[in-house]
Every structure is written in structure tokens, then in C-alpha cells.
Design an enzyme around this catalytic site. Sequence first.
Site, short mmCIF file in Angstrom:
data_model
loop_
_atom_site.label_atom_id
_atom_site.label_comp_id
_atom_site.label_asym_id
_atom_site.label_seq_id
_atom_site.Cartn_x
_atom_site.Cartn_y
_atom_site.Cartn_z
CE LYS A 78 -113.17 -39.74 77.10
NZ LYS A 78 -114.40 -39.44 77.25
CD GLU A 103 -115.94 -35.56 79.14
OE1 GLU A 103 -115.39 -36.37 78.16
OE2 GLU A 103 -116.55 -36.47 80.26
CB CYS A 116 -114.54 -38.64 81.55
SG CYS A 116 -116.12 -39.01 81.80
#
Length: 369
Positions: free
Chosen positions: A203, A128, A245
Amino acid sequence: MGDFFTGRALIHLNSMKGRCQRILEMYCMNKGWCPDFSPSSLRLGFITIRHHQLLSLLRPGLWISRLSGLCAQPRPRPMANSSSSWELPLVAVCQVTSTPDKQQNFKTCAELVREAARLGACLAFLPEAFDYIARDSAESLRLSEPLSGNLLGEYTQLARECGIWLSLGGFHERGQDWEQTQKIYNCHVLLNSKGSIVATYRKTHLCDIEIPGQEPMRESNSTLPGPSLESPVSTPAGKIGLAVCYDMRFPELSLALAQAGAEILTYPSAFGSVTGPAHWEVLLRARAIETQCYVVAAAQCGRHHEKRASYGHSMVVDPWGTVVARCSEGPGLCLARIDLNFLQKLRQHLPVFQHRRPDLYGNLGHPQS
């Protein structure tokens, strides 16, 4: 690149004793190598072999940095692999320390990608924020680019040049709604070996947290949540489910990807110094075990600037929950082979997806009332 391999590499031999050790010694001597079988090395559980010799013994779990390499001997698994390890696809997990300097970050990432390709990896994973980690939201927005921008163009050229697939695990993307919203997306981009974008995932779970002892995160100040999941994508290593993440804290997402056919889940990350030691490995291994997928997690490490640092410890976890490759401290990469035959056998012997009861917990993802 000239000093990329310096020092010595270490092959962990804690589980190799007696006959196995003698076989390795005979093999090394036959090659004309001079490994260190001194009592001090054996007490530590290591045999030292110079880096150019190690490449001939390349196995899953190789960790490469500018200082040294570590090849971890995996713990025994319940079913032996039927495929030769040399026939299995090799993936590389890159660990970097991004800063606000985009060009320097690209130079670092490109060096690791080229090394991964040279070692035979078919797919390289970047963490990321591989493009940059800014000092604040305003700088992050100013540095952002659309997918059609110059930086991603450099990565598409890199993929073509190296003939390798790239998982770009968290690109600061100016979407089509940039002019209206003045916010960006945390976009996981998957490139094939021809440099074409084959998938994008934005995300969906934004990291808005305040942990004592760790820099507060308020991702929603500059970032919009993605609207949907991306279907798993076929790659030379297997079918990959994309996440980023903080998504790893939501098992519903990983289970949805697994049910859609994912064989590899990837969580490019930038974990903090407090949550990292406490939760990083536990969460990754849990996601691997419950989905019976490989989990690949490329991570940011070290101090990015005066305001932020990341935990690192990039790793690959197999479907049994064993960490088969792990990065140590600092920038570098680790390598692992993906054994889909082992995955399929495990799913046959432990058919948890056939035993699920969605009639009892189908709405598990809904907030508590």
C-alpha cells in the site's frame, strides 16, 4: 458449513413484470418448485425461492450470508451483453469481521473461500486486514508475519485445495527491512490456484486521518508506504490492478493501472463508520466510471473489538458504474460475473483514454504549492 444456507433467498423483481414474471413462474413450476407469488411478495418486489433452488438460477449479484441471500437485478446498461452469462468468469467477494484472533479469522475466511469455490468462482477476494485487526499498533506489530510465515502458508494450501485464485487484500507483512525499521507493510498478495504468489503490492497511500465521530487512524505509526505500483496481472477473470483501501481516494493510481492494461481494479478495505456511508460507494463507482474497469471491493464489517468497527457493504461495480453485486450486513460473500466483452464495447463507444490531454494536466499528482 452445514448451516451456511439457512432461511430463504430472495430474487429481486422490481424490473420484472408482466410477461417476464409469467415466464419465471412457468419455469419454476416446470422445475417442480413452489415459489411464493403472493400479492404481499409482489408488492415488496420479491419472489421467495428456497436456497437450493436459487443455485440453479445463479446470476451475478448473489449475496450469501448465514441468514439469507439476495440476488439484485442489475439496472439496464447501454449495451446488451453478447456473451452468455454462463460463459463469463465468476468472482466472489468475501466480507468478514476480523479480530485479533488470527486462527479464528483464518477459519472464517477459509469457510467463505471454500463456499466460493463450490459455487464455481475462479477468484475470491478477501478484504484488507483479513489476517487480523489489532487493538493498537504494538499488538499489530507483534502479530505480524513475513510472507514466508505460517499464516500465508495456510492460504497457499487453501488456494491449492480449492483450485481458486485468492486476492489477499492487506496482509500485515514483516518485510526484509523489519529488523532495521520495526515497521510492517500493508501488503496485497495475489495467489494463483496452485498456491503460488504471482504478485504483491504494498500500500502506497497510508491512512493518517482524524474524522470527528470516527476512531482516529495513524497507519504510519506501524506501517511503511510501498515504493511502487504493481503492473496488472492476468487472471482467469481478467487483468487485475492491485490497490488497498485508502488508495481509492487517489484517482491517479487507478488511471495509471488502467493505462497499464487493468480491466479489474480491486480495493480491499476496512472503511470506518463515518466515511463509509458518505464516500464508500461514491468513490468506488467513480473509479469504475473514470477508468472503465470493473471495481471489486471486499470490505471489513461490524465490530472488531471495543476500539474499532467497520462499515462493510462489499461490492462489485461494472465499467458503466452500476453496482452489480453487493453484500448486506454481516459476514458473507457476493458473486458477480465479469464481462470483458461489455468492457471493451464500452471503451470503444466512449473512448475517454483517447481524449485525454496530458499536455494540460500531466503533473496533476503533485502537491499544491
